[in-house]
Scaffold this motif. Structure first.
Motif, short mmCIF file in Angstrom:
data_model
loop_
_atom_site.label_atom_id
_atom_site.label_comp_id
_atom_site.label_asym_id
_atom_site.label_seq_id
_atom_site.Cartn_x
_atom_site.Cartn_y
_atom_site.Cartn_z
N PRO A 77 0.78 -1.09 0.10
CA PRO A 77 0.03 -0.05 0.06
C PRO A 77 0.83 1.24 -0.20
O PRO A 77 2.08 1.23 0.56
N LEU A 78 0.35 2.25 -0.51
CA LEU A 78 0.89 3.52 -0.70
C LEU A 78 0.07 4.65 0.37
O LEU A 78 -1.19 4.25 0.28
N ALA A 79 0.80 5.70 0.98
CA ALA A 79 -0.01 6.53 1.75
C ALA A 79 -0.86 7.38 0.59
O ALA A 79 -0.62 7.41 -0.45
N PRO A 80 -2.07 7.73 0.99
CA PRO A 80 -2.88 8.71 0.28
C PRO A 80 -2.00 9.94 -0.17
O PRO A 80 -1.15 10.41 0.59
N SER A 81 -2.27 10.46 -1.32
CA SER A 81 -1.54 11.21 -2.02
C SER A 81 -2.15 12.29 -2.73
O SER A 81 -2.99 11.93 -3.94
N LEU A 82 -2.09 13.80 -2.65
CA LEU A 82 -2.77 14.73 -3.25
C LEU A 82 -2.05 14.65 -4.73
O LEU A 82 -2.81 14.89 -5.93
N ARG A 83 -0.72 14.39 -4.66
CA ARG A 83 -0.12 14.49 -6.30
C ARG A 83 -0.67 13.45 -7.03
O ARG A 83 -1.20 13.62 -8.28
N ARG A 84 -0.99 12.31 -6.61
CA ARG A 84 -1.65 11.28 -7.37
C ARG A 84 -3.15 11.37 -7.73
O ARG A 84 -3.48 11.31 -8.93
N LYS A 85 -3.83 12.31 -6.98
CA LYS A 85 -5.29 12.73 -7.01
C LYS A 85 -5.04 13.59 -8.40
O LYS A 85 -6.03 13.72 -9.21
N THR A 86 -4.22 14.77 -8.23
CA THR A 86 -3.99 15.70 -8.99
C THR A 86 -3.72 15.24 -10.65
O THR A 86 -4.29 15.57 -11.32
N ILE A 87 -2.63 14.34 -10.46
CA ILE A 87 -2.19 13.76 -11.75
C ILE A 87 -3.36 13.02 -12.34
O ILE A 87 -3.53 13.04 -13.54
N CYS A 88 -4.14 12.35 -11.53
CA CYS A 88 -5.27 11.46 -12.19
C CYS A 88 -6.34 12.55 -13.05
O CYS A 88 -6.84 12.35 -13.85
N VAL A 89 -6.51 13.61 -12.24
CA VAL A 89 -7.63 14.55 -12.86
C VAL A 89 -6.85 15.21 -14.06
O VAL A 89 -7.51 15.30 -15.15
N LEU A 90 -5.51 15.44 -14.05
CA LEU A 90 -5.15 16.25 -15.15
C LEU A 90 -5.06 14.83 -16.16
O LEU A 90 -5.26 15.40 -17.43
#
Length: 163
Positions: free
Chosen positions: A106-119
């Motif tokens: 598992p990876l810790a939750p990440s705002l970076r990952r969420k932002t890249i997904c939206v992008l």
């Protein structure tokens, strides 16, 4: 809400079976699914029903949306390797985890990952707009793919360091 997004995506996938390529209906549904993604998370947090299962379900629906939009664009002849990265990164990562099991940690939750997904999904949705000229479409796809590649590379490096 995530199930509604999944149902809307079934319509996008059905477009792959016909002769249609990217058109305004694909663009509209993709943008609606992207908008509902934001509403989905907000509602889950607001109503106190956010869960690990819901987050995972949401992530897999996002990955499927990226894959479907990428396939629609590839069938339409609107890109190449950049679209494979945008639509297949999650699936390549999962496939690699069968060979390298430490990738499934598992990876810790990440705002970076969420932002890249939206992008990523936003770029794919914009790329499906028939009015987008080729001279701007390709750079958009390449930049979005580079961000996705960078994000996955960071996570892989982090997982490798902690295995």
């Amino acid at each position: 809400m995530t199930t509604l997004r999944l149902a809307l995506m079934a319509g996008l996938a059905a477009g792959l079976l016909g002769d249609r390529g990217a058109d305004w209906s694909i663009f509209a549904v993709a943008m609606l699914v992207l908008l509902l993604d934001g509403v989905d998370g907000w509602l889950a947090r607001r109503e106190g029903v956010a869960s690990e299962f819901g987050a995972r379900f949401d992530m897999e629906v996002d990955a499927a949306l990226a894959a479907i939009l990428s396939l629609v664009l590839l069938v339409d002849g609107r890109g190449g390797v950049d679209l494979l990265v945008l639509g297949g990164a999650r699936y390549a990562f999962v496939a690699a985890s069968f060979v390298l099991p430490w990738l499934s940690h598992p990876l810790a939750p990440s705002l970076r990952r969420k932002t890249i997904c939206v992008l990523q999904i936003g770029a794919l949705a914009v790329l499906s707009a028939p009015i987008l000229p080729d001279w701007s479409a390709r750079p958009l796809a390449v930049v979005a793919a580079a961000f996705v590649f960078w994000s996955f590379a960071r996570d892989i490096r982090r997982l490798a360091a902690t295995r």
